[in-house]
Design a protein around this motif. Structure first.
Motif, mmCIF file in Angstrom:
data_model
loop_
_atom_site.group_PDB
_atom_site.id
_atom_site.type_symbol
_atom_site.label_atom_id
_atom_site.label_comp_id
_atom_site.label_asym_id
_atom_site.label_seq_id
_atom_site.Cartn_x
_atom_site.Cartn_y
_atom_site.Cartn_z
ATOM 1 N N HIS A 110 -10.003 28.257 -8.099
ATOM 2 C CA HIS A 110 -10.476 28.832 -9.359
ATOM 3 C C HIS A 110 -11.354 27.794 -10.041
ATOM 4 C CE1 HIS A 110 -7.971 32.475 -9.275
ATOM 5 N NE2 HIS A 110 -7.188 31.716 -8.539
ATOM 6 N N THR A 111 -12.634 27.988 -9.956
ATOM 7 C CA THR A 111 -13.559 26.968 -10.437
ATOM 8 C C THR A 111 -14.102 27.273 -11.822
ATOM 9 O OG1 THR A 111 -15.520 28.058 -9.585
ATOM 10 C CG2 THR A 111 -14.324 26.632 -8.081
ATOM 11 N N LEU A 113 -16.546 28.764 -12.216
ATOM 12 C CA LEU A 113 -17.994 28.779 -12.031
ATOM 13 C C LEU A 113 -18.541 30.178 -12.289
ATOM 14 C CD1 LEU A 113 -19.782 26.379 -10.921
ATOM 15 C CD2 LEU A 113 -20.098 27.862 -8.933
ATOM 16 N N ASN A 114 -19.670 30.197 -12.947
ATOM 17 C CA ASN A 114 -20.265 31.480 -13.274
ATOM 18 C C ASN A 114 -21.405 31.802 -12.311
ATOM 19 O OD1 ASN A 114 -21.453 33.709 -14.437
ATOM 20 N ND2 ASN A 114 -20.930 33.039 -16.501
ATOM 21 N N LEU A 134 -18.771 31.892 -3.053
ATOM 22 C CA LEU A 134 -18.864 30.442 -2.972
ATOM 23 C C LEU A 134 -17.745 29.921 -2.082
ATOM 24 C CD1 LEU A 134 -20.163 27.802 -4.012
ATOM 25 C CD2 LEU A 134 -18.392 27.781 -5.751
ATOM 26 N N LEU B 113 -28.038 26.377 -9.723
ATOM 27 C CA LEU B 113 -26.602 26.348 -9.961
ATOM 28 C C LEU B 113 -26.025 25.006 -9.517
ATOM 29 C CD1 LEU B 113 -24.804 28.824 -10.914
ATOM 30 C CD2 LEU B 113 -23.822 28.661 -8.636
ATOM 31 N N ALA B 117 -18.799 21.610 -10.308
ATOM 32 C CA ALA B 117 -17.545 22.154 -10.828
ATOM 33 C C ALA B 117 -16.651 22.629 -9.694
ATOM 34 C CB ALA B 117 -17.835 23.313 -11.790
ATOM 35 N N ALA B 118 -17.267 23.235 -8.691
ATOM 36 C CA ALA B 118 -16.489 23.736 -7.564
ATOM 37 C C ALA B 118 -15.919 22.584 -6.748
ATOM 38 C CB ALA B 118 -17.367 24.629 -6.680
ATOM 39 N N ALA B 121 -13.042 21.112 -8.621
ATOM 40 C CA ALA B 121 -11.860 21.959 -8.544
ATOM 41 C C ALA B 121 -11.123 21.726 -7.231
ATOM 42 C CB ALA B 121 -12.253 23.439 -8.674
ATOM 43 N N ALA B 132 -20.523 22.722 -0.609
ATOM 44 C CA ALA B 132 -20.251 24.003 -1.242
ATOM 45 C C ALA B 132 -21.402 24.935 -0.906
ATOM 46 C CB ALA B 132 -20.123 23.832 -2.751
ATOM 47 N N ASP B 133 -21.082 26.085 -0.379
ATOM 48 C CA ASP B 133 -22.119 27.041 -0.002
ATOM 49 C C ASP B 133 -21.988 28.316 -0.799
ATOM 50 O OD1 ASP B 133 -23.441 25.640 2.212
ATOM 51 O OD2 ASP B 133 -21.443 25.702 3.106
ATOM 52 N N LEU B 134 -23.094 28.689 -1.407
ATOM 53 C CA LEU B 134 -23.107 29.929 -2.170
ATOM 54 C C LEU B 134 -23.981 30.941 -1.448
ATOM 55 C CD1 LEU B 134 -22.377 31.419 -4.804
ATOM 56 C CD2 LEU B 134 -24.556 30.633 -5.701
ATOM 57 N N VAL B 135 -23.412 32.094 -1.180
ATOM 58 C CA VAL B 135 -24.159 33.161 -0.526
ATOM 59 C C VAL B 135 -24.112 34.392 -1.407
ATOM 60 C CG1 VAL B 135 -24.308 34.686 1.466
ATOM 61 C CG2 VAL B 135 -23.654 32.289 1.781
#
Lengths: 146, 146
Positions: A110-111, A113-114, A134, B113, B117-118, B121, B132-135
């Motif tokens: 639970h980050t 993150l938005n 993510l 982004l 933060a991720a 966490a 950290a990978d955001l898709v």
DNA sequence: CTGGATGCAAACTCTTTGCATGCAT
DNA sequence: ATGCATGCAAAGAGTTTGCATCCAG
């Protein structure tokens, strides 16, 4: 923007299916219920095992088909953790995932993150984004201490 | 925190390999060079095709092994887009990806982004995060207009 | 020389598809 | 009665592994 009601109970699922003109079958109800009760990330195979106790004869293709359907309804979420099999979890709260590169473990994260910025960036490119996932990868506590 | 030098040239790669006591082979140099020059997301198979012109006889397992190695060195990045094959891109700037659920297309996304933060966490949970990978997934412009 | 790297082939896993049957509507 | 959903089996795709050979150090 219409907030879609989250599907929690058998009745919710039945209603959602009927609203789409799809059939309410025992397989769908049982698979949905098992997914919710497991309360963790499961593979299609693990879900099949869990379900077979209650409703013998269920097949893996049906599990996959049902999970696709549940995902479509917002009642399940597919997690692409990269290591081998896809994972599924009951839909619900927004959170991210951590994947251990060594042992493949997947944990919730639970980050706070938005993801709105990411969705907006996609919209600016002319895309129609549906979701943002993510995944943080690295070593879990156990694997790091070795 | 030591900033790892990014590997850009053949000489960089040779140096990085020697520093780890690993061998500098023509396959590794050519695969690395091809990945950089393609400047987009490629499958292992596409990379093999691109490489075969320059260095005949290269095999797919070698491409996979080399990509693993390059990823380890920070010279390549694996993208798990979910649809079928893994994609790879040359390491370098931080960005995210958009995947079309319908046609499978993958595009770069610069969201600005911040993943810190991720990562934090994950650290708070005792993990040792590496990336950290955001898709973002949804429909691309072409598929949305149908 | 010597062992890590490669090429070939095959195995392996997970997911999807085709088709006949069955059941929800 | 009607046709969507299911079960079975098999195909399919992509990635990894085993082993003999080769070449960088």
């Amino acid at each position: 923007m219409l907030a879609k009601m989250s599907i929690q109970t058998d009745a919710d699922l039945s209603a959602a299916l009927r609203a789409r003109g799809q059939r309410v079958t025992s397989q769908r109800l049982v698979i949905h219920r098992a997914l919710r009760e497991l309360e963790r990330h499961v593979t299609a195979d693990e879900l099949l095992s869990a379900v077979s106790g209650r409703l013998p004869g269920v097949s893996l293709p049906t599990v996959y088909a049902t999970l696709d359907l549940l995902e479509d309804l917002g009642a399940a979420r597919r997690i692409n953790a990269g290591g081998g099999a896809l994972l599924y979890e009951a839909g619900g709260d927004e959170h991210q995932h951590f994947v251990c590169e060594r042992c493949g473990r997947v944990e919730d994260l639970h980050t706070g993150l938005n993801a709105r910025a990411a969705l907006q960036a996609a919209r600016n490119r002319g895309f129609e984004p549906h979701r943002a996932d993510l995944v943080v990868s690295g070593l879990c506590a156990d694997c790091a201490s070795r």
